[in-house]
Scaffold this active site. Sequence first.
Site, short mmCIF file in Angstrom:
data_model
loop_
_atom_site.label_atom_id
_atom_site.label_comp_id
_atom_site.label_asym_id
_atom_site.label_seq_id
_atom_site.Cartn_x
_atom_site.Cartn_y
_atom_site.Cartn_z
N SER A 55 0.85 -1.17 -0.06
CA SER A 55 0.02 -0.01 0.25
C SER A 55 0.73 1.20 0.06
O SER A 55 1.95 1.38 0.82
CB SER A 55 -0.81 0.00 1.15
OG SER A 55 -1.74 1.36 1.21
N SER A 66 -0.71 4.11 0.72
CA SER A 66 -1.53 5.18 1.53
C SER A 66 -0.78 5.88 2.68
O SER A 66 -0.94 6.69 2.85
CB SER A 66 -2.61 4.23 2.24
OG SER A 66 -3.59 3.95 1.40
N THR A 93 -9.15 -1.77 3.16
CA THR A 93 -9.12 -2.47 1.74
C THR A 93 -9.19 -3.99 1.74
O THR A 93 -9.68 -4.52 3.14
CB THR A 93 -7.64 -2.07 1.44
OG1 THR A 93 -7.45 -2.53 -0.03
CG2 THR A 93 -6.62 -2.88 2.12
N LYS A 149 -13.55 -5.17 3.02
CA LYS A 149 -14.60 -3.90 2.59
C LYS A 149 -16.04 -4.37 3.05
O LYS A 149 -16.57 -3.43 3.37
CB LYS A 149 -14.46 -3.77 1.07
CG LYS A 149 -13.14 -2.74 0.74
CD LYS A 149 -13.27 -2.41 -0.64
CE LYS A 149 -11.73 -1.72 -0.96
NZ LYS A 149 -11.79 -0.45 -0.55
#
Length: 74
Positions: free
Chosen positions: A15, A17, A62, A66
Amino acid sequence: MVQHFGVIGFPVGHSLSPWIHQQFFQKSGIQGTYRKIAIAPDRFAQEITQLLSGDMHGFNVTVPYKEAIIPFFG
């Protein structure tokens, strides 16, 4: 006050993020942390319960969680 955020999933090692959010925090002057939180499927309920009762201010969800996260906010 430092605010704590993260992305939860399994796996999350790939990720981007945390990097993206740290850039935002720096440019906007927010004192915050953003980390990757890998949760093994057999530990999902326990880990989410701990995160929700801890000092996290928010997190992104994620795959594969979800849909699994929905009952915790119903």
